[in-house]
Design a protein around this motif. Structure first.
Motif, mmCIF file in Angstrom:
data_model
loop_
_atom_site.group_PDB
_atom_site.id
_atom_site.type_symbol
_atom_site.label_atom_id
_atom_site.label_comp_id
_atom_site.label_asym_id
_atom_site.label_seq_id
_atom_site.Cartn_x
_atom_site.Cartn_y
_atom_site.Cartn_z
ATOM 1 N N ASP A 153 7.948 -8.197 13.085
ATOM 2 C CA ASP A 153 8.311 -8.363 11.672
ATOM 3 C C ASP A 153 7.429 -7.550 10.731
ATOM 4 O O ASP A 153 7.699 -7.495 9.526
ATOM 5 C CB ASP A 153 8.208 -9.835 11.262
ATOM 6 C CG ASP A 153 9.284 -10.708 11.873
ATOM 7 O OD1 ASP A 153 10.375 -10.184 12.177
ATOM 8 O OD2 ASP A 153 9.034 -11.919 12.027
ATOM 9 N N ASP A 154 6.345 -6.961 11.231
ATOM 10 C CA ASP A 154 5.468 -6.159 10.372
ATOM 11 C C ASP A 154 6.284 -5.035 9.740
ATOM 12 O O ASP A 154 7.261 -4.548 10.320
ATOM 13 C CB ASP A 154 4.303 -5.570 11.173
ATOM 14 C CG ASP A 154 3.335 -6.641 11.671
ATOM 15 O OD1 ASP A 154 3.518 -7.836 11.358
ATOM 16 O OD2 ASP A 154 2.387 -6.274 12.387
ATOM 17 N N PHE A 155 5.890 -4.618 8.545
ATOM 18 C CA PHE A 155 6.698 -3.645 7.809
ATOM 19 C C PHE A 155 5.819 -2.835 6.864
ATOM 20 O O PHE A 155 4.696 -3.217 6.558
ATOM 21 C CB PHE A 155 7.792 -4.363 7.010
ATOM 22 C CG PHE A 155 7.256 -5.240 5.916
ATOM 23 C CD1 PHE A 155 7.221 -4.802 4.596
ATOM 24 C CD2 PHE A 155 6.763 -6.504 6.196
ATOM 25 C CE1 PHE A 155 6.702 -5.598 3.586
ATOM 26 C CE2 PHE A 155 6.245 -7.316 5.191
ATOM 27 C CZ PHE A 155 6.215 -6.861 3.881
ATOM 28 N N ASP A 156 6.365 -1.726 6.424
ATOM 29 C CA ASP A 156 5.733 -0.911 5.393
ATOM 30 C C ASP A 156 6.328 -1.296 4.052
ATOM 31 O O ASP A 156 7.551 -1.275 3.888
ATOM 32 C CB ASP A 156 5.950 0.579 5.661
ATOM 33 C CG ASP A 156 5.148 1.082 6.854
ATOM 34 O OD1 ASP A 156 4.115 0.463 7.177
ATOM 35 O OD2 ASP A 156 5.559 2.083 7.454
ATOM 36 N N ASP A 157 5.467 -1.650 3.108
ATOM 37 C CA ASP A 157 5.910 -2.006 1.758
ATOM 38 C C ASP A 157 6.413 -0.740 1.075
ATOM 39 O O ASP A 157 5.643 0.201 0.868
ATOM 40 C CB ASP A 157 4.752 -2.614 0.981
ATOM 41 C CG ASP A 157 5.134 -3.081 -0.407
ATOM 42 O OD1 ASP A 157 6.165 -2.619 -0.955
ATOM 43 O OD2 ASP A 157 4.395 -3.898 -0.972
ATOM 44 N N PRO A 158 7.686 -0.693 0.709
ATOM 45 C CA PRO A 158 8.231 0.534 0.117
ATOM 46 C C PRO A 158 7.634 0.859 -1.257
ATOM 47 O O PRO A 158 7.725 2.001 -1.702
ATOM 48 C CB PRO A 158 9.732 0.246 0.022
ATOM 49 C CG PRO A 158 9.841 -1.244 0.019
ATOM 50 C CD PRO A 158 8.687 -1.749 0.830
ATOM 51 N N ASP A 159 7.023 -0.126 -1.910
ATOM 52 C CA ASP A 159 6.439 0.111 -3.233
ATOM 53 C C ASP A 159 4.965 0.489 -3.177
ATOM 54 O O ASP A 159 4.382 0.841 -4.196
ATOM 55 C CB ASP A 159 6.592 -1.136 -4.111
ATOM 56 C CG ASP A 159 8.053 -1.433 -4.411
ATOM 57 O OD1 ASP A 159 8.842 -0.473 -4.520
ATOM 58 O OD2 ASP A 159 8.394 -2.615 -4.538
#
Length: 179
Positions: A153-159
């Protein structure tokens, strides 16, 4: 807006007297280390106005947190909708405290109270928590609350810009799992 009392804390509506300590807290680079740049006084005041508006509109949000023993403002805790544009949706729990309040268990205590409100009052079946991959202190609080992480579920914050604030982790807890 509902007050929530724990053994040591009061989660309550924001007061005008909270604005200066909130601004000072958000001008502290260590407090903001995993959040982004420090805030100006105007930005800090605007955030409190937004917190108040969210509570008025939804009936939940970020409470001001004070220590019952002395009435000292030490930060915020509560629930918020997950930001648009992320690869999941729902309600998240969170906290932010002044540095002198770190290490006293206040974040865990306030987080537990916010989760209980989310499950019992709002009827949520699941509540999330998000932080940067490097914010091990907040991840430890999430674990103490009984939240679990699936690295898938880890992700890169698009902001977030490239760098240490971009990679984020997601923790979850289901109703009935709160310890």
């Amino acid at each position: 807006m509902t007050d929530i009392r724990t053994d040591r804390l009061l989660l309550r509506p924001w007061r005008e007297s909270d604005l200066a300590p909130w601004a000072a807290m958000n001008a502290d680079p260590l407090v903001r280390e995993h959040l982004g740049p420090v805030l100006t006084r105007e930005q800090a005041d605007a955030s409190v106005a937004a917190f108040r508006a969210d509570f008025e509109a939804r009936g939940y949000g970020w409470w001001a947190v004070e220590v019952l023993a002395d009435g000292e403002f030490v930060g915020f805790a509560g629930l918020d909708r997950v930001d648009d544009g992320l690869p999941f949706s729902g309600v998240e729990v969170g906290w932010r405290l002044v540095r002198p309040a770190w290490g006293h268990g206040y974040a865990t205590e306030a987080g537990r109270a916010a989760l209980a409100f989310g499950f019992e009052t709002l009827g949520r079946s699941e509540i999330l928590a998000v932080t940067t991959a490097g914010n091990l202190r907040s991840q430890a609080v999430m674990q103490r609350l009984g939240m679990t992480r699936d690295p898938a579920d880890d992700f890169d914050d698009p902001d977030a810009p490239e760098g240490p604030l971009r990679r984020n982790v997601l923790y979850r807890i289901a109703r009935g799992s709160l310890g």
